[in-house]
Motif scaffolding. Structure first.
Motif, mmCIF file in Angstrom:
data_model
loop_
_atom_site.group_PDB
_atom_site.id
_atom_site.type_symbol
_atom_site.label_atom_id
_atom_site.label_comp_id
_atom_site.label_asym_id
_atom_site.label_seq_id
_atom_site.Cartn_x
_atom_site.Cartn_y
_atom_site.Cartn_z
ATOM 1 N N TYR A 126 0.823 -1.214 0.000
ATOM 2 C CA TYR A 126 0.000 0.000 0.000
ATOM 3 C C TYR A 126 0.855 1.262 0.000
ATOM 4 N N GLY A 127 2.172 1.083 0.030
ATOM 5 C CA GLY A 127 3.076 2.227 0.060
ATOM 6 C C GLY A 127 3.424 2.702 1.454
ATOM 7 N N ASP A 128 2.982 1.981 2.495
ATOM 8 C CA ASP A 128 3.292 2.352 3.869
ATOM 9 C C ASP A 128 4.682 1.856 4.242
ATOM 10 N N ARG A 129 5.451 2.715 4.880
ATOM 11 C CA ARG A 129 6.790 2.320 5.314
ATOM 12 C C ARG A 129 6.753 1.778 6.740
ATOM 13 N N VAL A 183 -8.188 -5.927 13.183
ATOM 14 C CA VAL A 183 -8.486 -7.012 12.247
ATOM 15 C C VAL A 183 -7.428 -8.095 12.463
ATOM 16 N N GLY A 184 -7.885 -9.285 12.789
ATOM 17 C CA GLY A 184 -6.945 -10.376 13.015
ATOM 18 C C GLY A 184 -6.323 -10.842 11.712
ATOM 19 N N LEU A 185 -5.018 -10.964 11.704
ATOM 20 C CA LEU A 185 -4.304 -11.426 10.506
ATOM 21 C C LEU A 185 -3.713 -12.797 10.783
ATOM 22 N N ASP A 186 -4.054 -13.779 9.951
ATOM 23 C CA ASP A 186 -3.430 -15.088 10.094
ATOM 24 C C ASP A 186 -2.016 -15.035 9.509
ATOM 25 N N GLU A 187 -1.331 -16.163 9.533
ATOM 26 C CA GLU A 187 0.068 -16.189 9.111
ATOM 27 C C GLU A 187 0.242 -15.758 7.657
ATOM 28 N N ALA A 188 -0.647 -16.181 6.801
ATOM 29 C CA ALA A 188 -0.526 -15.830 5.382
ATOM 30 C C ALA A 188 -0.740 -14.337 5.163
ATOM 31 N N ALA A 189 -1.724 -13.762 5.843
ATOM 32 C CA ALA A 189 -1.964 -12.326 5.714
ATOM 33 C C ALA A 189 -0.803 -11.532 6.287
ATOM 34 N N GLN A 190 -0.240 -12.010 7.404
ATOM 35 C CA GLN A 190 0.943 -11.360 7.955
ATOM 36 C C GLN A 190 2.082 -11.362 6.935
ATOM 37 N N TYR A 191 2.231 -12.472 6.229
ATOM 38 C CA TYR A 191 3.288 -12.558 5.223
ATOM 39 C C TYR A 191 3.064 -11.527 4.121
ATOM 40 N N LEU A 192 1.851 -11.437 3.618
ATOM 41 C CA LEU A 192 1.588 -10.473 2.546
ATOM 42 C C LEU A 192 1.820 -9.045 3.023
ATOM 43 N N MET A 193 1.467 -8.770 4.283
ATOM 44 C CA MET A 193 1.674 -7.424 4.818
ATOM 45 C C MET A 193 3.145 -7.155 5.148
ATOM 46 N N SER A 194 3.977 -8.178 5.085
ATOM 47 C CA SER A 194 5.400 -8.005 5.357
ATOM 48 C C SER A 194 6.244 -7.929 4.091
ATOM 49 N N LEU A 195 5.636 -8.189 2.933
ATOM 50 C CA LEU A 195 6.376 -8.092 1.679
ATOM 51 C C LEU A 195 6.831 -6.657 1.440
ATOM 52 N N CYS A 196 8.034 -6.520 0.911
ATOM 53 C CA CYS A 196 8.566 -5.185 0.638
ATOM 54 C C CYS A 196 8.435 -4.849 -0.835
ATOM 55 N N PHE A 197 8.083 -3.580 -1.107
ATOM 56 C CA PHE A 197 7.938 -3.091 -2.473
ATOM 57 C C PHE A 197 8.752 -1.822 -2.700
ATOM 58 N N CYS A 198 9.900 -1.719 -2.015
ATOM 59 C CA CYS A 198 10.813 -0.637 -2.350
ATOM 60 C C CYS A 198 11.361 -0.884 -3.750
ATOM 61 N N GLU A 199 12.099 0.063 -4.297
ATOM 62 C CA GLU A 199 12.542 -0.081 -5.678
ATOM 63 C C GLU A 199 13.516 -1.245 -5.847
ATOM 64 N N VAL A 200 14.289 -1.549 -4.804
ATOM 65 C CA VAL A 200 15.231 -2.672 -4.906
ATOM 66 C C VAL A 200 14.471 -3.988 -4.959
ATOM 67 N N CYS A 201 13.491 -4.156 -4.064
ATOM 68 C CA CYS A 201 12.695 -5.381 -4.092
ATOM 69 C C CYS A 201 11.865 -5.463 -5.374
#
Length: 395
Positions: A126-129, A183-201
Motif C-alpha cells: 500500500y506504500g506504507d513504510r 483485524v486479526g491477521l493469520d500467518e498468510a496475511a501477515q506474510y503479505l503485509m510483510s512483503l517489501c515493495f521498495c525499488e530494490v525489491c
C-alpha cells in the motif's frame, strides 16, 4: 546442558552484586547485549534505578571510526542508558564472577534509522513504510548490517555471539500505543503485509519475471476480504504455511516472493556470519536466533534449517509455551555433532514465562535435540522468578 542468561549492560553496570547474583543461578554463560533496539526495561534489583529507557537502537560500546569509514549508514551511539563502554564494563564484571560472555547483537530492527532515513525501510503493498524494519535487500542496509555484526559481535572478552533479527523484519512489532489489532491477521496475511515493495525489491521481482506493480495489486486484492474480517484462521480444512499463502496470492506469485526473499535472507546470513568469523578468529562461536519456517519475519528470523546449520555454529530457538516441539525437530534433523541447538525459554512470569516448569521444559527440549538452554531474561525477571530458575538448574 549448558545454560546462558540474557542480560543488558545496564543490569550489571552500577550494581556490584549483579554478576555474582547471575553466577549463583547456576548458569555458565551470559548472553550480553552489545547492539540493541529501543526499549523500556525494568531493573527490579538495581541500587540506582528501576526503569531504563533506551530511546533508540544503538551500540552499547564506543564504535571504531576506522571500521565505519566509507559506510553510508552507521550505528548510533547510546545515550545515558549505556554510556561509554557499558558492554565492556559489564562483560568484565561477569567474567570476574566466572561466567563466559557471549555478545547479543540485534541487526535488522532499528526505528531511528527508519525515521531518519525512510529510504532504508520496508515498504508494503500500500506504500506504507515500516520504520522499524530495514529492508535487507538494499545494498547500503546489507553492508551496514554485515559491518555491525562484525564489530558488535567481537567485543573484547566475548567468546562468541548470537545474532538476532538476521533476516527480514515485517509487520509484527511491539510498538508504543499499538492500534493495529482491530483485524486479526493469520500467518498468510501477515506474510503479505510483510512483503517489501521498495525499488530494490521491485527490481528483484522483475528479474524473476513479475511486474512489481502487478504483484502489489495482487497483494491488495488478496487482502481485501481480510480487511472485511474474513480471515479463516486455523479451522479444519483451511490451508496453512505456503499453501495458505498460495491460496491468497496464487502459486506463481507466491513462489516469486518466496524465492526473492529467501535468496536475500540467505545472502545476508552468510555474509554476516562470514564477517563475524573473520573478525573473531578461530573458535569464535556464531549462533543465529532463528525460526525453521524460512518466510517468517522478526527477531527469530526465518531460515532454511539445513542451510543455516551449514553456515553458522548453531541456532537459538524460541521454545516457550510448547513451541519446542515445532522448533527443535526441524533443526535436529540436520544437526551435525558440533551444532548448537539452544532452546530459549522465557523465565519472566510477568511476560508469559513459566519458570516453575523450567526443569520439565528443559528435559523435553533435550529429548527433542536441544544441546543448550537460554533463559530470557536474567535482568527482567523478579527475584522470585530467579529463585525458581536457580532451583531448576542442575548443579
Amino acid at each position: 546442558m549448558k545454560a546462558s542468561a540474557f542480560l543488558y549492560p545496564w543490569d550489571v553496570v552500577g550494581d556490584p552484586d549483579a554478576a555474582r547474583r547471575i553466577a549463583d543461578l547456576g548458569v555458565q554463560q551470559v548472553t550480553l547485549a552489545s547492539a540493541y533496539h529501543s526499549t523500556r526495561a525494568l531493573t527490579p534489583r538495581h541500587p540506582r534505578h528501576r526503569i531504563v529507557t533506551a530511546e533508540h537502537a544503538s551500540v552499547l560500546y564506543p564504535v571504531d571510526e576506522a571500521h565505519w569509514a566509507g559506510h553510508e549508514l552507521r550505528p548510533y551511539a547510546a545515550g545515558a542508558w549505556a554510556p561509554g563502554d557499558a558492554y565492556g564494563e559489564a562483560a568484565a564484571a561477569l567474567a570476574e564472577a566466572g561466567l563466559e560472555v557471549h555478545s547479543w547483537v540485534v541487526l535488522a530492527h532499528n526505528s531511528r534509522l527508519g525515521a531518519e532515513r525512510p529510504d532504508t525501510s520496508v515498504v508494503n503493498a500500500y506504500g506504507d513504510r515500516y520504520p522499524w524494519a530495514p529492508c535487507i535487500a538494499r545494498p547500503a542496509v546489507a553492508a551496514y548490517l554485515v559491518a555491525l555484526a562484525a564489530e558488535a559481535a567481537v567485543r573484547p572478552g566475548s567468546a562468541g555471539t548470537e545474532l538476532e533479527s538476521c533476516g527480514w523484519y515485517g509487520l509484527a512489532h511491539l510498538h508504543a500505543h499499538d492500534k493495529i489489532g482491530g483485524v486479526g491477521l493469520d500467518e498468510a496475511a501477515q506474510y503479505l503485509m510483510s512483503l517489501c515493495f521498495c525499488e530494490v525489491c521491485g527490481a528483484g521481482y522483475a528479474e524473476l519475471g513479475v511486474s512489481p506493480e502487478a504483484l502489489a495489486a495482487a497483494v491488495r486484492d488478496a487482502l481485501r476480504p481480510v480487511w472485511a474480517g474474513s480471515v479463516a484462521g486455523a479451522a479444519e480444512g483451511v490451508p496453512s504455511g505456503v499453501a495458505a499463502i498460495e491460496k491468497l496470492l496464487g502459486a506463481e506469485l507466491a513462489a516469486v516472493t518466496l524465492a526473492w526473499r529467501g535468496e536475500v535472507a540467505r545472502t545476508l546470513q552468510e555474509s554476516a556470519v562470514a564477517a563475524v568469523r573473520s573478525a573473531g578468529g578461530p573458535g569464535f562461536q556464531v549462533l543465529l536466533h532463528a525460526d525453521p519456517v524460512p518466510y517468517h519475519t522478526g527477531a527469530n528470523a526465518g531460515v532454511d534449517p539445513a542451510h543455516i546449520l551449514g553456515v553458522a555454529d548453531g541456532v537459538v530457538l524460541p521454545c516457550t509455551g510448547g513451541a519446542a516441539s515445532r522448533m527443535l525437530p526441524a533443526f535436529a534433523a540436520h544437526a551435525a555433532g558440533a551444532s548448537v541447538l539452544a532452546a530459549n525459554f522465557t523465565v519472566v512470569s510477568g511476560m508469559g514465562g513459566a519458570p516453575g516448569s523450567l526443569a520439565r521444559d528443559a528435559a523435553l527440549a533435550q529429548s527433542l535435540g536441544a544441546t543448550e538452554l537460554r533463559l530470557y531474561h536474567g535482568g527482567l525477571a523478579s527475584t522470585v522468578d530467579l529463585a525458581t530458575v536457580s532451583s531448576a538448574l542442575p548443579r
